[in-house]
Design a protein around this motif. Structure first.
Motif, PDB file in Angstrom:
ATOM      1  N   SER A 116     -13.584  -8.546   4.250  1.00  0.00           N
ATOM      2  CA  SER A 116     -14.423  -7.704   3.401  1.00  0.00           C
ATOM      3  C   SER A 116     -15.515  -8.513   2.720  1.00  0.00           C
ATOM      4  CB  SER A 116     -13.557  -6.994   2.353  1.00  0.00           C
ATOM      5  OG  SER A 116     -12.597  -6.150   2.958  1.00  0.00           O
ATOM      6  N   ASP A 176       0.823  -1.204   0.000  1.00  0.00           N
ATOM      7  CA  ASP A 176       0.000   0.000   0.000  1.00  0.00           C
ATOM      8  C   ASP A 176       0.864   1.264   0.000  1.00  0.00           C
ATOM      9  OD1 ASP A 176      -3.048  -1.007   0.720  1.00  0.00           O
ATOM     10  OD2 ASP A 176      -1.490  -2.318   1.467  1.00  0.00           O
ATOM     11  N   CYS A 199      -3.034  -5.072   2.207  1.00  0.00           N
ATOM     12  CA  CYS A 199      -3.756  -4.617   3.396  1.00  0.00           C
ATOM     13  C   CYS A 199      -5.133  -4.047   3.078  1.00  0.00           C
ATOM     14  CB  CYS A 199      -2.936  -3.557   4.133  1.00  0.00           C
ATOM     15  SG  CYS A 199      -1.342  -4.141   4.739  1.00  0.00           S
ATOM     16  N   THR A 200      -5.244  -3.385   1.927  1.00  0.00           N
ATOM     17  CA  THR A 200      -6.491  -2.708   1.579  1.00  0.00           C
ATOM     18  C   THR A 200      -7.073  -3.315   0.313  1.00  0.00           C
ATOM     19  OG1 THR A 200      -5.644  -0.652   2.544  1.00  0.00           O
ATOM     20  CG2 THR A 200      -7.569  -0.490   1.095  1.00  0.00           C
ATOM     21  N   ALA A 227      -7.669  -9.122   4.943  1.00  0.00           N
ATOM     22  CA  ALA A 227      -8.644  -8.069   4.655  1.00  0.00           C
ATOM     23  C   ALA A 227      -9.657  -8.488   3.601  1.00  0.00           C
ATOM     24  CB  ALA A 227      -7.921  -6.800   4.204  1.00  0.00           C
ATOM     25  N   ALA A 262       0.649  -1.107   7.706  1.00  0.00           N
ATOM     26  CA  ALA A 262      -0.082  -0.543   6.574  1.00  0.00           C
ATOM     27  C   ALA A 262      -0.202   0.956   6.744  1.00  0.00           C
ATOM     28  CB  ALA A 262      -1.482  -1.164   6.492  1.00  0.00           C
ATOM     29  N   SER A 297      -9.841  -3.104   6.061  1.00  0.00           N
ATOM     30  CA  SER A 297      -8.396  -3.165   5.862  1.00  0.00           C
ATOM     31  C   SER A 297      -7.721  -3.944   6.981  1.00  0.00           C
ATOM     32  CB  SER A 297      -7.806  -1.749   5.796  1.00  0.00           C
ATOM     33  OG  SER A 297      -8.280  -1.052   4.668  1.00  0.00           O
ATOM     34  N   SER A 298      -6.568  -4.537   6.646  1.00  0.00           N
ATOM     35  CA  SER A 298      -5.732  -5.190   7.648  1.00  0.00           C
ATOM     36  C   SER A 298      -4.697  -4.190   8.154  1.00  0.00           C
ATOM     37  CB  SER A 298      -4.997  -6.396   7.039  1.00  0.00           C
ATOM     38  OG  SER A 298      -5.899  -7.396   6.636  1.00  0.00           O
TER      39      SER A 298
END
Length: 330
Positions: free
Chosen positions: A214, A128, A236-237, A210, A329, A222-223
């Protein structure tokens, strides 16, 4: 949304096969004996870049040249396989290529991207962070930002799904690694275009889950960290567009630990003598986790790539699990 009809996917596959021949899918008897089910492995480690990403890059760059003929150079963020694929396709199209990777990225993947002709920049400590820097540089230097997820990437990646389902149309379940989601969405697109009922299962790292969270929540989550050696799934996202597509179409998600992934890499070596990178082994790790419920069924796992660093692979094949530094992240 890009046309993901069977005709469109067949057209994309024809374009890809001009450069990349179909990869094999094999039913390995030792894997069957170990898991208690009929196991087919889709060998995306057998492509010119050692990973499935090469497919989507071909269709994406073909689209880019038609839609934006003024573009002279691209930039993208990657942990490695996406970058190798993009630089290979973009350089063949006469474009300059800048790649941003996080610090601590796999050394052999970095070397491969440079060998294909990339200007490689290291920034941040996770995907990210590298993506944010790539976006900044794209605006500063006038480069076209290639995302890690795009409909044209999905359209190209779906070609491995077509190959697999054409060869083995009666699969009960396919396990697919999930980073930003092009592999999962491409496999689903191929299944749906062919009108099959095969269950498609997304697989993530239990340490960067994540996409699973989700999927289960129906919204982006997010993680906080990317704490796994399976760098191809260390996202992460999640991508909203990917979630929008696979959310109502995937059967379920499975999360696997680094220890389970390391064991899956050893199993691949022992039972097939193929070397899988961390992300490439998560699908098999998920099958081994669920082998009691899969017993007697016909199952496929996507070996999405084989680009692991030598030192890391030596550690894993020696019986250990690599431990990575904590990557926060953004």
């Amino acid at each position: 949304m890009t046309d993901l009809s069977l005709a469109s996917l067949r057209s994309a596959a024809a374009l890809i096969h001009e450069q990349v021949p179909p990869t094999p899918q094999y039913a390995w008897p030792l894997l069957a004996g170990r898991s208690g089910c009929d196991v087919w492995v889709k060998h995306e480690n057998h492509t010119p870049t050692g990973a499935f990403k090469v497919r989507g890059a071909i269709t994406y760059i073909d689209w880019l040249r038609a839609a934006h003929p003024e573009v002279a150079g691209i930039i993208t963020a990657t942990r490695g396989n996406h970058g190798q694929a993009q630089v290979r396709a973009a350089k063949a199209a006469g474009l300059s290529v800048t790649i941003v990777v996080p610090h601590g990225n796999a050394l052999e993947k970095n070397r491969a991207m440079r060998a294909f002709g990339a200007n490689l920049i290291e920034h941040g400590h996770d995907f990210d962070s590298a993506k944010a820097e790539a976006l900044r540089l794209s605006q500063e230097q006038g480069l076209f930002m290639v995302p890690a997820y795009h409909d044209q990437l999905v359209r190209g990646v779906a070609s491995y799904g077509l190959e697999l389902f054409d060869a083995v149309p009666d699969l009960d379940t396919v396990y697919v690694p999930v980073g930003c989601g092009s592999g999962l969405c491409g496999t689903i697109a191929a299944r749906d275009a062919l009108g099959l009922k095969t269950k498609i299962v997304g697989v993530v790292s239990a340490h960067v889950d994540a996409a699973k969270l989700s999927f289960e929540a129906g919204r982006l989550i997010s993680s906080p960290t990317a704490y796994t050696f399976a760098d191809g799934v260390a996202v992460c996202t999640p991508v909203q567009a990917a979630l929008d597509y696979f959310g109502p179409r995937a059967d379920r998600f499975v999360a696997v630990t680094d220890d389970e992934v390391a064991q899956a890499i050893r199993i691949y070596w022992e039972d097939t003598h193929n070397l899988a990178e961390g992300a490439g082994a998560v699908a098999l790790a998920a099958l081994m986790q669920e082998k009691e419920t899969m017993r007697g069924k016909k199952v496929a796992v996507i070996l999405s790539g084989g680009n692991g660093d030598r030192s890391q692979m030596a550690e894993i094949l020696g019986g250990a699990t690599p431990r990575v530094e904590l990557r926060k992240a953004i």
